[in-house]
Design a protein around this motif. Structure first.
Motif, PDB file in Angstrom:
ATOM      1  N   GLY A   1       0.930  -1.175   0.044  1.00  0.00           N
ATOM      2  CA  GLY A   1       0.059  -0.052   0.142  1.00  0.00           C
ATOM      3  C   GLY A   1       0.811   1.299  -0.056  1.00  0.00           C
ATOM      4  O   GLY A   1       2.060   1.068  -0.107  1.00  0.00           O
ATOM      5  N   ASP A   2       0.435   2.365   0.140  1.00  0.00           N
ATOM      6  CA  ASP A   2       1.076   3.748   0.386  1.00  0.00           C
ATOM      7  C   ASP A   2       2.017   3.624   1.473  1.00  0.00           C
ATOM      8  O   ASP A   2       1.327   3.160   2.617  1.00  0.00           O
ATOM      9  N   THR A   3       3.181   4.046   1.482  1.00  0.00           N
ATOM     10  CA  THR A   3       4.046   3.836   2.555  1.00  0.00           C
ATOM     11  C   THR A   3       4.517   5.333   3.149  1.00  0.00           C
ATOM     12  O   THR A   3       4.410   6.306   2.553  1.00  0.00           O
ATOM     13  N   HIS A   4       4.836   5.565   4.356  1.00  0.00           N
ATOM     14  CA  HIS A   4       5.227   6.607   4.794  1.00  0.00           C
ATOM     15  C   HIS A   4       6.782   6.985   4.768  1.00  0.00           C
ATOM     16  O   HIS A   4       7.383   5.851   4.984  1.00  0.00           O
ATOM     17  N   GLY A   5       7.183   8.215   4.575  1.00  0.00           N
ATOM     18  CA  GLY A   5       8.701   8.467   4.312  1.00  0.00           C
ATOM     19  C   GLY A   5       9.303   7.702   3.330  1.00  0.00           C
ATOM     20  O   GLY A   5       8.758   7.374   2.012  1.00  0.00           O
ATOM     21  N   THR A   6      10.315   7.135   3.252  1.00  0.00           N
ATOM     22  CA  THR A   6      11.119   6.236   2.207  1.00  0.00           C
ATOM     23  C   THR A   6      10.999   4.759   2.474  1.00  0.00           C
ATOM     24  O   THR A   6      11.558   4.156   1.825  1.00  0.00           O
ATOM     25  N   SER A   7      10.308   4.217   3.493  1.00  0.00           N
ATOM     26  CA  SER A   7      10.246   2.840   3.651  1.00  0.00           C
ATOM     27  C   SER A   7       9.466   2.152   2.648  1.00  0.00           C
ATOM     28  O   SER A   7       8.474   2.818   1.841  1.00  0.00           O
ATOM     29  N   ASN A   8      10.007   0.682   2.348  1.00  0.00           N
ATOM     30  CA  ASN A   8       9.192  -0.262   1.526  1.00  0.00           C
ATOM     31  C   ASN A   8       8.022  -0.731   2.046  1.00  0.00           C
ATOM     32  O   ASN A   8       7.294  -1.355   1.571  1.00  0.00           O
ATOM     33  N   ASN A   9       7.874  -0.617   3.458  1.00  0.00           N
ATOM     34  CA  ASN A   9       6.767  -1.186   4.294  1.00  0.00           C
ATOM     35  C   ASN A   9       5.610  -0.453   4.697  1.00  0.00           C
ATOM     36  O   ASN A   9       5.924   0.729   5.240  1.00  0.00           O
ATOM     37  N   THR A  10       4.754  -1.005   4.773  1.00  0.00           N
ATOM     38  CA  THR A  10       3.287  -0.298   5.343  1.00  0.00           C
ATOM     39  C   THR A  10       3.412  -0.319   6.918  1.00  0.00           C
ATOM     40  O   THR A  10       4.109  -1.472   7.263  1.00  0.00           O
ATOM     41  N   ARG A  11       2.821   0.676   7.392  1.00  0.00           N
ATOM     42  CA  ARG A  11       2.891   0.697   9.171  1.00  0.00           C
ATOM     43  C   ARG A  11       1.720   1.114   9.440  1.00  0.00           C
ATOM     44  O   ARG A  11       1.106   2.354   8.752  1.00  0.00           O
TER      45      ARG A  11
END
Length: 357
Positions: free
Chosen positions: A89-99
């Protein structure tokens, strides 16, 4: 009819009307139960900004819910705050992972004092992924993050469970604060709490290692406490029926000033992918740090060819949220207790959010 009889009849009629009115009122109240928000369960949301699994920054999550990512549930004994994140899904910052994760709204320095405690249970990790990739089937449930320079992470607390296993592992990571301007050479060192550490992987994409004997099951409660004081981080992990584990780590003086200081675990995992840096002498001493708490899904759909440690090759259904949830391709973590101590010397962390939102 006598007047006395008429009075009696009227009295009965009035009582019937009142009773009917009361019943209607009761039915109406039962049909609209009061929403229990996360801020009702854990009343510390003034100190956090909530990031959702669609990459959006909610800000303070007081009297807030989102049924896709962040809401409350009640089991047989308690009310819990649910954090939920898909594989893609859309991620925060430069991460590859959702949170779906809380980020502390103030930052502090390791020589001051900061504390975080939480009680939780992991309810789901991804059902797919490449078993040879260390991040597959894992979720981060608590962190210390740097707000400055490389924005690295002196602490990440993981839960990981392979498909078909009853028990999963809890472990924690220290990520070096890489010397120099090139942060691509950063790496993590993993320490097992219950079960295995990050380095234990499958022999091929669909073959899993042996199940840990001292692991934690999905739905089994455990707690962590993080106490930073005078540059020393102390971690305590507790769970009923398991040995309490305590760890300490110096955050202001490196253990990894040269490659001779680096463990074989790191050399085996990270050196082959070019992550072979050393750490600055004073580690995180000069950097503002802040806590994170929630569900930071470590499983993603990127090809393992990109990075054999962090790119899981899991099913993502082109980011279709409903399909990911239906097929178990998500992480879900429940918290029922948490507490934070904010140092009087802490300062605004707004600059971090401005850079990463």
């Amino acid at each position: 009819m006598k007047k006395s009889s008429i009075k009696i009849v009227l009295a009965f009629v009035m009582l019937a009307v009142i009773a009917t009115s009361c019943k209607k009122s009761t039915k109406k109240e039962a049909a609209t139960p009061k929403t229990v928000y996360a801020s009702d369960v854990i009343p510390f949301f003034n100190d956090w900004s909530l990031i959702l699994g669609d990459g959006s920054n909610v800000g303070q999550a007081i009297n807030f819910e989102n049924k896709d990512y962040f809401y409350t549930v009640k089991d047989e004994k308690d009310t819990w705050v649910v954090f939920k994140s898909p594989n893609a899904g859309d991620t925060h910052g430069t991460s590859n992972n959702t949170r779906t994760e809380l980020a502390q709204s103030k930052k502090w320095y390791p020589m001051t004092e900061a504390k975080l405690k939480a009680n939780l249970k992991v309810m789901n990790v991804s059902s797919t992924g490449d078993a040879t990739v260390a991040a597959s089937y894992a979720v981060v449930v608590g962190q210390i993050h740097s707000a400055d320079k490389h924005e690295n992470e002196p602490l990440k607390i993981f839960y990981k469970k392979f498909p078909g296993h009853t028990k999963g592992s809890v472990f924690w990571h220290y990520e070096i604060n890489t010397l120099g301007d090139d942060n691509s050479k950063r790496w993590d060192y993993s320490s097992a709490v219950w079960g295995n550490d990050f380095s234990i992987v499958g022999s091929d994409a669909n073959t899993y290692p042996e199940e840990p004997t001292e692991g934690i099951e999905l739905g089994e409660e455990f707690s962590y406490s993080v106490d930073v004081k005078d540059g020393i981080m102390t971690l305590v992990f507790t769970s009923e029926g398991h040995e309490t584990k305590t760890f300490t780590k110096n955050l202001i003086k490196t253990d990894y000033a040269s490659k001779d200081d680096i463990s074989q675990q790191t050399k085996d995992m990270f050196f082959p992918v070019g992550q072979d840096g050393v750490e600055r002498a004073n580690a995180y001493a000069d950097e503002g740090c802040f806590f994170k708490l929630g569900c930071y899904n470590q499983t993603n759909g990127k090809s393992p060819d990109v990075n054999k440690n962090w790119c899981s090759g899991a099913d993502t259904y082109d980011g279709d949220l409903k399909k990911q949830y239906e097929t178990g391709n998500y992480a879900e973590v429940w918290f029922n207790k948490a507490k934070i101590y904010v140092s009087p010397n802490a300062i605004s962390n707004q600059e971090y959010f401005t850079k990463n939102d």
